[in-house]
Design a protein around this motif. Structure first.
Motif, PDB file in Angstrom:
ATOM      1  N   ARG A 161       0.853  -1.180   0.000  1.00 52.77           N
ATOM      2  CA  ARG A 161       0.000   0.000   0.000  1.00 52.77           C
ATOM      3  C   ARG A 161       0.898   1.243   0.000  1.00 52.77           C
ATOM      4  NH1 ARG A 161      -5.157   0.893   4.032  1.00 52.77           N
ATOM      5  NH2 ARG A 161      -5.650   3.040   3.458  1.00 52.77           N
ATOM      6  N   LYS A 162       0.916   1.954  -1.120  1.00 54.44           N
ATOM      7  CA  LYS A 162       1.824   3.088  -1.260  1.00 54.44           C
ATOM      8  C   LYS A 162       1.110   4.431  -1.302  1.00 54.44           C
ATOM      9  CE  LYS A 162       5.131   0.265  -3.859  1.00 54.44           C
ATOM     10  NZ  LYS A 162       5.867   0.126  -5.145  1.00 54.44           N
ATOM     11  N   SER A 163      -0.201   4.431  -1.366  1.00 56.75           N
ATOM     12  CA  SER A 163      -0.938   5.693  -1.460  1.00 56.75           C
ATOM     13  C   SER A 163      -2.262   5.566  -0.720  1.00 56.75           C
ATOM     14  CB  SER A 163      -1.184   6.056  -2.932  1.00 56.75           C
ATOM     15  OG  SER A 163      -1.964   5.055  -3.555  1.00 56.75           O
ATOM     16  N   ARG A 164      -3.049   6.643  -0.728  1.00 59.08           N
ATOM     17  CA  ARG A 164      -4.333   6.631  -0.038  1.00 59.08           C
ATOM     18  C   ARG A 164      -5.476   6.176  -0.927  1.00 59.08           C
ATOM     19  NH1 ARG A 164      -4.368  12.194   3.615  1.00 59.08           N
ATOM     20  NH2 ARG A 164      -2.535  11.684   4.884  1.00 59.08           N
ATOM     21  N   SER A 170      -4.603   4.087 -13.663  1.00 55.41           N
ATOM     22  CA  SER A 170      -3.237   3.545 -13.592  1.00 55.41           C
ATOM     23  C   SER A 170      -3.139   2.131 -14.144  1.00 55.41           C
ATOM     24  CB  SER A 170      -2.736   3.572 -12.148  1.00 55.41           C
ATOM     25  OG  SER A 170      -3.496   2.671 -11.344  1.00 55.41           O
ATOM     26  N   LEU A 249      -7.529  -0.420  -0.978  1.00 56.39           N
ATOM     27  CA  LEU A 249      -7.527   1.028  -1.165  1.00 56.39           C
ATOM     28  C   LEU A 249      -8.845   1.456  -1.806  1.00 56.39           C
ATOM     29  CD1 LEU A 249      -3.938   1.639  -2.607  1.00 56.39           C
ATOM     30  CD2 LEU A 249      -4.774   2.418  -0.380  1.00 56.39           C
ATOM     31  N   GLY A 252      -9.827   5.881  -6.509  1.00 55.10           N
ATOM     32  CA  GLY A 252      -9.631   7.327  -6.591  1.00 55.10           C
ATOM     33  C   GLY A 252     -10.735   8.050  -7.329  1.00 55.10           C
TER      34      GLY A 252
END
Length: 293
Positions: A161-164, A170, A249, A252
């Motif tokens: 998990r690298k982002s919110r 992507s 996640l 987005g």
């Protein structure tokens, strides 16, 4: 009247207030008061009382059979009422519910006099089971804004998990990766409903994903297996991702994508009975976060 008749019957059968009260498991004074109240109601004596014995009067002998029938009918009514409370109440629930949470829901129902018989089914089948009255209640999938419970959805996979948030854009393959395997989003049967499937499909087309990159799986197990064995992603709740050991996640571009549920019954009397079920326990079964509405 029933309890007074019960005292009258046992005293009449045993010829003693002491023995009759012991059989009825009440104090002797209570048995005496109940019989006296019955005599006042009838306006006639039921027993001849002496220091040695208690015997039925002629009036008492006449009314004793009717009193026995009343007590027997009351006992039968109590028995039937207990059986009715134990009669299974069949309810359709999503297949995503974990056995532990379903067990807790059943236990909560029993504490409130509702003996649940839970039937796991996909959204369309739950609605059909309710329509045909094969179940008495069902947790129906509806848009989250119209439901009693809301379960946020996101994408889960095996990567770190690298982002919110994870953006569907992507997943669009670059020209350099044209021949590489395209990552797919797997939609489980529980989410194969228009208010979830269609926004995700439209988003995939809008950001340039191939049609085969957003797919509906035959089962949750099959969808989860693809996410566990490859770089594919699973559309699911945070709870489901946690059970699978996947990183979850929110999407987005679709941060508000969520499952919505409402408990629907076929009969108004069943609506009253299902109100005995704690809403929080149903929410836990569905995977609703404690902080989410």
């Amino acid at each position: 009247m029933v309890e007074a008749c019960r005292a009258f019957v046992v005293v009449g059968e045993y010829g003693s207030f002491t023995d009759g009260a012991a059989v009825a498991r009440i104090p002797q004074s209570v048995a005496s008061r109940r019989v006296a109240a019955l005599e006042r109601r009838f306006g006639a004596r039921l027993f001849n009382r002496s220091t040695r014995a208690v015997t039925l009067t002629s009036f008492g002998r006449e009314v004793l059979p009717s009193a026995k029938r009343l007590v027997e009918l009351a006992d039968t009514l109590d028995h039937n009422a207990e059986r009715a409370k134990l009669r299974p109440f069949r309810m359709a629930v999503p297949t995503i519910c974990s056995p532990l949470q379903l067990a807790r829901l059943i236990a909560a129902g029993r504490r409130n006099g509702l003996n649940l018989d839970l039937h796991a089914a996909d959204p369309g089948e739950r609605a059909e089971l309710l329509r045909t009255m094969e179940v008495r209640a069902a947790l129906i999938a509806i848009p989250p804004g119209e439901g009693s419970w809301r379960v946020p959805l996101g994408l889960a996979g095996g990567g770190a998990r690298k982002s919110r948030a994870l953006y569907v854009e992507s997943l669009r393959p670059s020209r350099a990766d044209r021949d590489a395997r395209r990552r797919r989003i797997w939609v489980q049967p529980e989410d194969d409903v228009p208010h979830i499937r269609d926004p995700l499909t439209r988003l995939g087309a809008a950001v340039g994903l191939q049609p085969a990159q957003v797919l509906v799986a035959n089962s949750f197990a099959a969808a989860a297996a693809d996410a566990l064995a490859s770089t594919d992603l699973l559309l699911c709740s945070a709870n489901q991702a946690g059970e699978l050991g996947l990183h979850w996640l929110p999407i987005g571009e679709l941060a508000q994508l969520a499952r919505g549920y409402r408990l629907v019954t076929g009969l108004s009397e069943d609506t009253q009975r299902t109100q005995l079920l704690p809403a929080a326990e149903i929410g836990h079964c569905l995977g609703q976060p404690d902080t989410d509405g």
